[in-house]
Design an enzyme around this catalytic site. Structure first.
Site, PDB file in Angstrom:
ATOM      1  N   CYS A  57       0.802  -1.221   0.117  1.00 29.78           N
ATOM      2  CA  CYS A  57      -0.115   0.202   0.118  1.00 29.78           C
ATOM      3  C   CYS A  57       0.992   1.188  -0.015  1.00 29.78           C
ATOM      4  CB  CYS A  57      -0.831   0.022   1.081  1.00 29.78           C
ATOM      5  SG  CYS A  57      -2.062  -1.272   1.405  1.00 29.78           S
ATOM      6  N   ARG A  61       3.941  -0.141  -4.787  1.00 30.67           N
ATOM      7  CA  ARG A  61       3.698  -0.933  -3.469  1.00 30.67           C
ATOM      8  C   ARG A  61       2.430  -1.637  -3.257  1.00 30.67           C
ATOM      9  NH1 ARG A  61       7.086   1.604   0.522  1.00 30.67           N
ATOM     10  NH2 ARG A  61       5.591   0.953   2.109  1.00 30.67           N
ATOM     11  N   TRP A  78      -2.916  -2.760  -1.628  1.00 28.49           N
ATOM     12  CA  TRP A  78      -2.455  -4.106  -1.931  1.00 28.49           C
ATOM     13  C   TRP A  78      -3.575  -4.759  -0.862  1.00 28.49           C
ATOM     14  CZ3 TRP A  78      -0.881  -8.085   1.121  1.00 28.49           C
ATOM     15  CH2 TRP A  78      -0.375  -9.545   0.446  1.00 28.49           C
ATOM     16  N   ASN A  96      -1.948   1.755   5.891  1.00 23.85           N
ATOM     17  CA  ASN A  96      -1.233   0.803   5.322  1.00 23.85           C
ATOM     18  C   ASN A  96      -0.808  -0.215   6.773  1.00 23.85           C
ATOM     19  OD1 ASN A  96       0.872  -0.967   4.339  1.00 23.85           O
ATOM     20  ND2 ASN A  96       2.461   0.594   4.257  1.00 23.85           N
ATOM     21  N   GLY A  97      -1.102  -1.473   6.324  1.00 25.23           N
ATOM     22  CA  GLY A  97      -0.771  -2.394   7.680  1.00 25.23           C
ATOM     23  C   GLY A  97      -2.169  -3.042   8.068  1.00 25.23           C
ATOM     24  N   GLU A 143      17.165 -18.124  -7.352  1.00 23.51           N
ATOM     25  CA  GLU A 143      17.039 -16.702  -7.555  1.00 23.51           C
ATOM     26  C   GLU A 143      16.255 -16.795  -9.067  1.00 23.51           C
ATOM     27  OE1 GLU A 143      16.237 -14.364  -6.211  1.00 23.51           O
ATOM     28  OE2 GLU A 143      16.342 -12.510  -7.607  1.00 23.51           O
ATOM     29  N   LYS A 188      12.522 -15.356 -10.141  1.00 23.40           N
ATOM     30  CA  LYS A 188      12.190 -14.503 -11.013  1.00 23.40           C
ATOM     31  C   LYS A 188      11.397 -14.937 -12.119  1.00 23.40           C
ATOM     32  CE  LYS A 188      13.326 -11.880  -9.496  1.00 23.40           C
ATOM     33  NZ  LYS A 188      14.030 -11.547  -8.336  1.00 23.40           N
ATOM     34  N   GLU A 236       7.895 -15.430 -10.662  1.00 20.63           N
ATOM     35  CA  GLU A 236       7.088 -14.170 -10.152  1.00 20.63           C
ATOM     36  C   GLU A 236       6.718 -13.285 -11.290  1.00 20.63           C
ATOM     37  OE1 GLU A 236       9.077 -11.628  -7.340  1.00 20.63           O
ATOM     38  OE2 GLU A 236      11.002 -11.970  -8.618  1.00 20.63           O
ATOM     39  N   HIS A 240      17.159 -36.767  -6.406  1.00 26.54           N
ATOM     40  CA  HIS A 240      16.465 -37.473  -5.367  1.00 26.54           C
ATOM     41  C   HIS A 240      14.955 -37.185  -5.502  1.00 26.54           C
ATOM     42  CE1 HIS A 240      20.181 -38.580  -3.485  1.00 26.54           C
ATOM     43  NE2 HIS A 240      20.600 -37.439  -3.806  1.00 26.54           N
ATOM     44  N   LYS A 297       5.786  -4.324  -3.567  1.00 27.50           N
ATOM     45  CA  LYS A 297       7.359  -4.175  -3.461  1.00 27.50           C
ATOM     46  C   LYS A 297       7.834  -4.230  -2.109  1.00 27.50           C
ATOM     47  CE  LYS A 297      11.315  -3.563  -5.243  1.00 27.50           C
ATOM     48  NZ  LYS A 297      11.839  -4.298  -5.886  1.00 27.50           N
TER      49      LYS A 297
HETATM   50  C1  F6R Z   1      11.444 -11.178  -5.503  1.00 30.22           C
HETATM   51  C2  F6R Z   1      11.279  -9.806  -4.308  1.00 30.22           C
HETATM   52  C3  F6R Z   1      10.733 -10.492  -3.054  1.00 30.22           C
HETATM   53  C4  F6R Z   1      11.645  -9.822  -2.149  1.00 30.22           C
HETATM   54  C5  F6R Z   1      11.018  -9.766  -0.555  1.00 30.22           C
HETATM   55  C6  F6R Z   1      12.029  -9.185   0.633  1.00 30.22           C
HETATM   56  O1  F6R Z   1      11.741 -10.472  -6.545  1.00 30.22           O
HETATM   57  O2  F6R Z   1      11.385  -9.049  -4.511  1.00 30.22           O
HETATM   58  O3  F6R Z   1      11.142 -11.731  -2.947  1.00 30.22           O
HETATM   59  O4  F6R Z   1      13.127  -9.984  -2.189  1.00 30.22           O
HETATM   60  O5  F6R Z   1       9.820  -9.420  -0.493  1.00 30.22           O
HETATM   61  O6  F6R Z   1      11.864  -7.814   0.244  1.00 30.22           O
HETATM   62  P1  F6R Z   1      12.995  -7.027   0.897  1.00 30.22           P
HETATM   63  O7  F6R Z   1      14.274  -7.220   0.441  1.00 30.22           O
HETATM   64  O8  F6R Z   1      12.567  -5.454   0.705  1.00 30.22           O
HETATM   65  O9  F6R Z   1      13.189  -7.136   2.539  1.00 30.22           O
END
Ligand code: F6R
Length: 614
Positions: free
Chosen positions: A2, A27, A74, A100-101, A487, A491, A494, A510, A609
Site C-alpha cells: 500500500c 507498493r 494491496w 497501510n498495515g 533466484e 524471477k 513471479e 532425489h 514491492k
Molecule cells: C522477489 C522480491 C521479493 C523480496 C522480498 C523481500 O523479486 O522482490 O522476494 O526480495 O519480499 O523484500 P526486502 O528485500 O525488501 O526485504
C-alpha cells in the site's frame, strides 16, 4: 505494501497526489483513491484498478482543495473492489483515513462500534479505525489529533495512517507503528507525507522519517509537530535526501525491471565505492568499525531475510564460510521469528532487506535484539526502518528499485556481503594474501564483466522466445550458484507465472528428475570452478531423459556446449563471485519470457514491492 501520499499547502493537492500515487504504485496496485477537502466539503474518489483508472474515474469531478490524501492498495481485508479501496470515511461523514498495515483486533472493535451506532460499507479493518477515531472524538470532545492518539491506544496491529477531518480543514494527522511514513517539508509551509520518499523528492529534499509510535500533526498555519506515544513533543530531525529524480523514471527503457537489470554495472560499482581500495589492498566497511572484533571473534552468524534477500543471504553463507571461516545459518525471517530460536550475545545477526521495511525481517531483528545479539543491516533504502533499528550496517547503494521483481538489489546485496566477508577474512587472516588480492581484483572487475555479458541480450531474447510457452522449468546450480538457481526460478515464476523450481544440481536425482521430459527446460549454471565436472554429470543425467538444457557457461567452454541445447556465456571469474555474473542472464531471460507472454513485468499479479504485513 500500500502506498500513502498526502499534501497540505497552498497548491492544488490533486495533481500532487496523483503523481505521488504513480510513484508509489509499485507498493500495491489493486485499487486507488484520493480525498480532498475544499470549502467545507470532503470529496472522496476511489475505484478498483490502477491510478490511471482513478484518473479516468475522477474526470469531470470537483477536484479542488489544497489539502488531501491518496492511497494505492494491496488488499489484505476484503477483495480489491471500489468499496474496499481507500480512503475510508467514518459513518458520520466527517473523517477520512488512509492506512497501510493490519489492525489485528478489528473484529471486536467493529462489533462494539456497531453497537454504538456506526455503520460499515466495506470489509476492511481501515473502516473500523476511522469510525473508532470518530467515536473517540465525539465521546471525549477532543480535537482530531487527540482523538487519533486515544483511539490508537485500543488498537493492536501495524499501521501507517493519515487522517483528515472536514471540521478541521487545515489539519492533517498521521501516525505510524511498524509501517513507514516520511514527511517532506516544502516551501511556504507546505508539507508532504508518503510511505517513502519517492513522491516527495521532486518537491523537496528535506524530510523527517517518523519513528514507531510517532504522531505527526501538520497544521497549515502552525506547521509540523511530532508527539511520541507518551504524548511528549519531539523535535523533528530533518534529513537531506540524496535521491535523484532520474532514478525514479524509466529513462527510455520499456520497463523499470529492464532498466534495473541494465543498471547493474553501475549499481554494483556504487556498492563497492569507497569500500574497496585496490591500491592499498584493503576493504573498508565503515559500518563494522565499532563491531569489527565482534565479527572477528564471532562463533556464528545468522542471516535473516525473505525472498530474493534470503537468496542473497544464502550466497552470504557460502562467502562467510569460505572466506572468513565463520559458520553461518540462513533463516527465513518469517520462520525464525516464530520458532523460539537459540540466539545469544555472541551471535551476529545479519538482516538483509532491499526495502528495509519487510515486516517479518523487522520482527526477526526485534527478537534477536531482545536476546542480546548484535544486528547488522544490509539495506538499500536509506532511512528505512531496518536501517534504523539495527546496531550497525551497510547500505547497498543500488538506488531506487521500482520493478517489483528484485534484480539490482540482489547483486548489490551480494556485493556488500562479499566485501564484508573479505574485510573479516582479511582481519582474521583466513585468506592467503594472494587469494585476497585475486578476489579484490576480480571484484573490482565485476561491473565491466556484467556490462560485457549484457551485450548477449539478443541471444537471450532468442532463447526466451523458444521457451516462452513452457509450463514448468527447473533451475540447477551447485555451491555458490545453488542460490542463483533459486533466484532464477523465483524471477521466472513471479513475473511470467510459469511454475519454476530451483535445486542444488545433485539433489535433482532425489526426486525432481521424475519431472524431466522433452518439454522441460532446465537452466543449469555450469561455470568453470570447483563443481564444474559434477555439474557436467548432472547435465548428462538431464539429457539422458530428453530434458532441454540451457546452460550458463564460462566463456570459451566447449564441453557443455557439446551437451546443452543452448549456452549463454559469461566472463570467467573466481568462484565466490560467479553469482554476481550468472544471475544476470537469468534475470534477463525471465524478463523477456514475461514480456513475450504479455505479463505486467513491473507489477506482477498479487505482489507488492514492500511487504509490510506478515
Ligand atoms: C522477489 C522480491 C521479493 C523480496 C522480498 C523481500 O523479486 O522482490 O522476494 O526480495 O519480499 O523484500 P526486502 O528485500 O525488501 O526485504
Amino acid at each position: 505494501m500500500c502506498g500513502i501520499v498526502a499534501y497540505v499547502g497552498d497548491k492544488n493537492a490533486y495533481p500532487i497526489l496523483i503523481n505521488g500515487l504513480k510513484r508509489l504504485e509499485y507498493r500495491g496496485y489493486d485499487s486507488a483513491g484520493v480525498a480532498l477537502i475544499n470549502s467545507g466539503a470532503l470529496n472522496v474518489y476511489k475505484c478498483q484498478g490502477k491510478v490511471s483508472d482513478l484518473e479516468a474515474h475522477t474526470d469531470g469531478k470537483d477536484k479542488a482543495g489544497t489539502i488531501g490524501i491518496g492511497h494505492t492498495r494491496w488488499a489484505t481485508h476484503g477483495p480489491p473492489n471500489d468499496v474496499n479501496a481507500h480512503p475510508h470515511r467514518s459513518s458520520s461523514g466527517d473523517l477520512v483515513l488512509i492506512h497501510n498495515g493490519i489492525i489485528e483486533n478489528y473484529a471486536p472493535l467493529k462489533e462494539e462500534l456497531k453497537h454504538r451506532g456506526h455503520t460499515f460499507k466495506s470489509d476492511t479493518d481501515t473502516e473500523v479505525l476511522v469510525n473508532l477515531i470518530d467515536d473517540v472524538q465525539r465521546t471525549e470532545g477532543v480535537d482530531l489529533a487527540e482523538a487519533v492518539r486515544l483511539a490508537l491506544e485500543s488498537v493492536v496491529g501495524a499501521y501507517a495512517i493519515v487522517v483528515l477531518d472536514r471540521k478541521e480543514p487545515d489539519v492533517m494527522v498521521a501516525a505510524r507503528k511498524s509501517s513507514p511514513l516520511v514527511i517532506g517539508i516544502g516551501e511556504n509551509g507546505e508539507h508532504f507525507l508518503a510511505s517513502d520518499a519517492t513522491p516527495i523528492v521532486e518537491h523537496t529534499k528535506n524530510v523527517v522519517y517518523m519513528d514507531d509510535g510517532d504522531l505527526a500533526i501538520i497544521d497549515r498555519h502552525k506547521g509540523l509537530k511530532i508527539r511520541n506515544i507518551k504524548n511528549q513533543e519531539k523535535t523533528p530531525f530533518i534529513h537531506e535526501l540524496e535521491m535523484h529524480l532520474e532514478a525514479l523514471e524509466k529513462g527510455g527503457y520499456d520497463h523499470f525491471m529492464l532498466k534495473e537489470i541494465f543498471e547493474q554495472p553501475r549499481s554494483i560499482h556504487d556498492s563497492m565505492r569507497g569500500r574497496l581500495n585496490l591500491a592499498k589492498g584493503e576493504v573498508v566497511m565503515g559500518g563494522i568499525k565499532d563491531y569489527e572484533q565482534k565479527f572477528v571473534n564471532a562463533k556464528r552468524i545468522i542471516i535473516v531475510g525473505c525472498g530474493t534477500s534470503w537468496h542473497a543471504g544464502l550466497v552470504g553463507e557460502y562467502l562467510f564460510e569460505e572466506i572468513a571461516r565463520i559458520p553461518v545459518e540462513v533463516e527465513y525471517a518469517s520462520e525464525f521469528r516464530y520458532r523460539n530460536p537459540i540466539i545469544g550475545e555472541d551471535d551476529i545477526v545479519i538482516a538483509i532487506s532491499q526495502s528495509g521495511e519487510t515486516a517479518d525481517t523487522l520482527a526477526a531483528i526485534e527478537l534477536a535484539k531482545s536476546r542480546g545479539a548484535t544486528i547488522f543491516g544490509v539495506c538499500n533504502v536509506v532511512g528505512s526502518s531496518i536501517a534504523r533499528v539495527t546496531h550497525a550496517g551497510a547500505y547497498t547503494h543500488a538506488g531506487p528499485e521500482i520493478g517489483v521483481a528484485s534484480t539490482k538489489a540482489f547483486t548489490a546485496q551480494v556485493t556488500v556481503l562479499t566485501l564484508l566477508a573479505l574485510a573479516i577474512g582479511q582481519k582474521k587472516g583466513t585468506l592467503t594474501g594472494s587469494r585476497f588480492y585475486r578476489l579484490l581484483n576480480e571484484l573490482e572487475a565485476i561491473p565491466a564483466k556484467v556490462e560485457k555479458l549484457l551485450k548477449n541480450e539478443a541471444q537471450i531474447k532468442y532463447i526466451a522466445d523458444i521457451y516462452k510457452d513452457a509450463s514448468n522449468a527447473l533451475y540447477l546450480g551447485r555451491g555458490f550458484t545453488f542460490p542463483v538457481a533459486l533466484e532464477g526460478a523465483l524471477k521466472l515464476k513471479e513475473i511470467s507465472y510459469i511454475h519454476a523450481e530451483g535445486y542444488p544440481a545433485a539433489e535433482m536425482k532425489h526426486g525432481p528428475i521424475a519431472l524431466i521430459d522433452e518439454e522441460m527446460p532446465v537452466f543449469v549454471i555450469a561455470t568453470k570452478g570447483a563443481s564444474y565436472e559434477k555439474v557436467v554429470s548432472n547435465i548428462q543425467e538431464v539429457k539422458a531423459r530428453k530434458g532441454k538444457i540451457i546452460a550458463i557457461v564460462t566463456e570459451g567452454d566447449t564441453v557443455v556446449k557439446g551437451l546443452a541445447d543452448h549456452v549463454i556465456e559469461i566472463p570467467a571469474t573466481e568462484d565466490p563471485l560467479v553469482p554476481l555474473l550468472s544471475v544476470v542472464p537469468l534475470q534477463l531471460i525471465s524478463y523477456h519470457i514475461a514480456v513475450m507472454r504479455g505479463c505486467n513485468v513491473d507489477q506482477p499479479r498479487n505482489l507488492a514491492k514492500s511487504v509490510t504485513v506478515e
